[in-house]
Scaffold this motif. Structure first.
Motif, mmCIF file in Angstrom:
data_model
loop_
_atom_site.group_PDB
_atom_site.id
_atom_site.type_symbol
_atom_site.label_atom_id
_atom_site.label_comp_id
_atom_site.label_asym_id
_atom_site.label_seq_id
_atom_site.Cartn_x
_atom_site.Cartn_y
_atom_site.Cartn_z
ATOM 1 N N LEU A 138 0.831 -1.209 0.000
ATOM 2 C CA LEU A 138 0.000 0.000 0.000
ATOM 3 C C LEU A 138 0.863 1.255 0.000
ATOM 4 O O LEU A 138 1.873 1.326 0.698
ATOM 5 N N ARG A 139 0.407 2.219 -0.794
ATOM 6 C CA ARG A 139 1.060 3.529 -0.783
ATOM 7 C C ARG A 139 -0.036 4.576 -0.738
ATOM 8 O O ARG A 139 -0.945 4.565 -1.548
ATOM 9 N N VAL A 140 0.065 5.464 0.234
ATOM 10 C CA VAL A 140 -0.931 6.518 0.388
ATOM 11 C C VAL A 140 -0.243 7.861 0.229
ATOM 12 O O VAL A 140 0.847 8.076 0.763
ATOM 13 N N THR A 141 -0.869 8.747 -0.503
ATOM 14 C CA THR A 141 -0.389 10.118 -0.612
ATOM 15 C C THR A 141 -1.458 11.064 -0.100
ATOM 16 O O THR A 141 -2.655 10.742 -0.114
ATOM 17 N N LEU A 142 -1.024 12.201 0.362
ATOM 18 C CA LEU A 142 -1.938 13.216 0.865
ATOM 19 C C LEU A 142 -1.504 14.569 0.328
ATOM 20 O O LEU A 142 -0.336 14.949 0.470
ATOM 21 N N ASP A 143 -2.427 15.275 -0.281
ATOM 22 C CA ASP A 143 -2.174 16.628 -0.760
ATOM 23 C C ASP A 143 -3.182 17.547 -0.075
ATOM 24 O O ASP A 143 -4.335 17.644 -0.497
ATOM 25 N N THR A 144 -2.753 18.194 0.986
ATOM 26 C CA THR A 144 -3.682 19.024 1.757
ATOM 27 C C THR A 144 -4.071 20.284 0.993
ATOM 28 O O THR A 144 -5.139 20.848 1.240
ATOM 29 N N SER A 145 -3.236 20.726 0.050
ATOM 30 C CA SER A 145 -3.589 21.919 -0.723
ATOM 31 C C SER A 145 -4.757 21.621 -1.663
ATOM 32 O O SER A 145 -5.592 22.483 -1.929
ATOM 33 N N LYS A 146 -4.824 20.370 -2.124
ATOM 34 C CA LYS A 146 -5.915 19.964 -3.006
ATOM 35 C C LYS A 146 -7.005 19.224 -2.239
ATOM 36 O O LYS A 146 -8.013 18.831 -2.821
ATOM 37 N N LYS A 147 -6.778 19.027 -0.952
ATOM 38 C CA LYS A 147 -7.724 18.282 -0.116
ATOM 39 C C LYS A 147 -8.038 16.926 -0.772
ATOM 40 O O LYS A 147 -9.220 16.592 -1.021
ATOM 41 N N SER A 148 -6.993 16.198 -1.032
ATOM 42 C CA SER A 148 -7.185 14.898 -1.668
ATOM 43 C C SER A 148 -6.127 13.906 -1.212
ATOM 44 O O SER A 148 -5.037 14.293 -0.765
ATOM 45 N N SER A 149 -6.479 12.641 -1.326
ATOM 46 C CA SER A 149 -5.576 11.558 -0.976
ATOM 47 C C SER A 149 -5.771 10.443 -1.988
ATOM 48 O O SER A 149 -6.837 10.317 -2.598
ATOM 49 N N SER A 150 -4.728 9.630 -2.160
ATOM 50 C CA SER A 150 -4.873 8.478 -3.028
ATOM 51 C C SER A 150 -4.308 7.250 -2.331
ATOM 52 O O SER A 150 -3.376 7.344 -1.529
ATOM 53 N N LEU A 151 -4.906 6.124 -2.643
ATOM 54 C CA LEU A 151 -4.453 4.831 -2.139
ATOM 55 C C LEU A 151 -4.075 3.991 -3.346
ATOM 56 O O LEU A 151 -4.893 3.780 -4.245
ATOM 57 N N LEU A 152 -2.832 3.531 -3.355
ATOM 58 C CA LEU A 152 -2.347 2.662 -4.420
ATOM 59 C C LEU A 152 -2.090 1.286 -3.837
ATOM 60 O O LEU A 152 -1.380 1.162 -2.836
ATOM 61 N N ILE A 153 -2.684 0.282 -4.444
ATOM 62 C CA ILE A 153 -2.412 -1.104 -4.079
ATOM 63 C C ILE A 153 -1.626 -1.703 -5.241
ATOM 64 O O ILE A 153 -2.116 -1.768 -6.373
#
Lengths: 112, 113
Positions: free
Chosen positions: A61-76
């Protein structure tokens, strides 16, 4: 639209492929968490990323967080049939009132 | 197994009735959370207790109430039940409850006929 919306709503991939799910939210957050739910069962915590972190890894699992865009992604990565489940992001926020908000979920199906 | 237990697993009752759902948190966890999951509303946060005190309130109806006891187990009381209350009710627990990981129980499936 609701705080914590996942995109896509449903995803179907072949075993071995990577799966990417996105989550958008509206208010400022303290942390964001990803959970997995197998049909009709309890949620299993996958990973927590704090608002001052940009990326986090846990196994495949890899998670990213971009608070400026208010978004996150989960990569499996290298998905398996056992990864078939619904995936939810959840935000913890004290903006306004202290509360937890779960997204609408992405239904992932991994075909063997 | 998360260590959070919920009873009963299934509950079938009639409109207008009252039911109590029970949750035992993981050993050492001070916070308990209640969630409702239905097909049309998704997973909704209802309420959180920390060490016996109400900490946060979400979309909990006035017909619903909860409490956390000195031994830290919690109960969710649902009264004047309506058809729309049919859902999965989850309890979760965490160590402190500030912003930490929540561990979910297996849920109670409530069916209101």
């Amino acid at each position: 639209s609701q705080q914590g919306e996942e995109d896509p709503q449903a995803l179907s991939i072949q075993e071995g492929e990577n799966a990417t799910m996105n989550c958008s939210y509206k208010t400022s957050i303290n942390n964001l968490q990803w959970y997995r739910q197998n049909s009709g069962r309890g949620l299993v915590h996958l990973i927590l990323i704090r608002s001052n972190e940009r990326e986090k890894h846990s196994g495949r699992l890899r998670v990213t967080l971009d608070t400026s865009k208010k978004s996150s992604s989960l990569l499996i990565t290298a998905s398996r049939a056992a990864d078939t489940a619904s995936y939810f992001c959840a935000t913890a926020s004290s903006s306004g009132t202290y509360k937890y908000i779960f997204g609408t979920g992405t239904r992932l199906k991994v075909l063997a | 197994d998360s260590g959070v237990t919920q009873t009963p697993k299934h509950l079938i009752t009639a409109t207008g009735q009252r039911v109590t759902l029970r949750c035992s948190p993981r050993s050492g966890d001070l916070s308990v959370y209640w969630y409702q999951q239905s097909l049309d509303q998704g997973l909704q946060f209802l309420i959180q207790y920390y060490n016996g005190e109400e900490r946060a309130k979400g979309n909990i109806l006035e017909r619903f109430s909860a409490q956390q006891f000195p031994d830290l187990h919690s109960e969710l009381n649902l009264s004047s039940l309506e058809l729309g209350d049919s859902a999965l009710y989850f309890c979760a627990s965490s160590v402190e409850g500030l912003w930490d990981t929540q561990y979910f129980g297996p849920g109670t499936r409530l069916t209101v006929l």
